[in-house]
Design a protein around this motif. Sequence first.
Motif: not given
Length: 282
Positions: A117, A132, A135, A159, A175
């Motif tokens: 992560c 998602d 990010a 995420s 994430v």
Amino acid sequence: MPNRKNKHKPRQHQAKRPRSEISTSESDISNTMAKSNVSYIEDTGFDQDFHTLNTLLETFSKDENTTKKAVTIILNHESFRSHISDILLEKVSTLESRIDSLEYQLDDLEQYSRRNCIKITGVAEGKEENTDEVALNVINKLILGPDKTSISLDKVERSHRVGKPRDDRPRDIIVKFTSYRDRALVYAKKSNLKTYNQNELNAHKIFINESLTRKRMDLLVATKKIFKEKRINSVWTYDGRIMAKTHTGKKWTITRSTDIDKLKEFIRSERPQPVTSTPAGR
């Protein structure tokens, strides 16, 4: 054939003593008191109370009066109180040590579960956003883009934003990648964010950090405080470990609060001592 009478006498079953009964011999108590180096000669009336207490312990049960008498005798003599206190303190110390060890192991396991992560801070937040996509936009454009590399959506396991919405700043995004290799690639290129952060037109600066447990985050904050006081050269994290470098180049790994104390002590010891000159003629 005539019936033979059973010549064996039936066994007489002895009544079982209740579980709550404590059998303690006088010699056991004496040996225990002697081993603990308890000085009870000075106690007035100790011998009499000792035999009384020994008798009470032999017949100790749930009877409230018996319990009160035993407690009264113990409290009236410093030797008994001191001995019991020593036993309890030793056991408490052992239990505290075990708890500390278990908490450290648990924190280590939790941190290991976060090894894939990263935490993205400073990304603008939308009402119906897909974290998602948000990010990946930051990762591929600002972090990996300058090196002309990218990762696809299937490399992201999941995420999400952290905490409740706030008006003053956007929430962090956690994430989790499908592999440690992809996570390590993104984290290694986080310095590419400097160009974005130096642009004054951007509302928020964006930072990439490791996802740390609560305990390790507290250690990082404490270590950063020492850095802000200019007592160490640098501080960073690597695979969930808090790292620090002193002004003399020595590296420290911070895993517990005691490591912070050791680091401070080392900083004090490595400071150059002032040279005192002796006046001539003395």
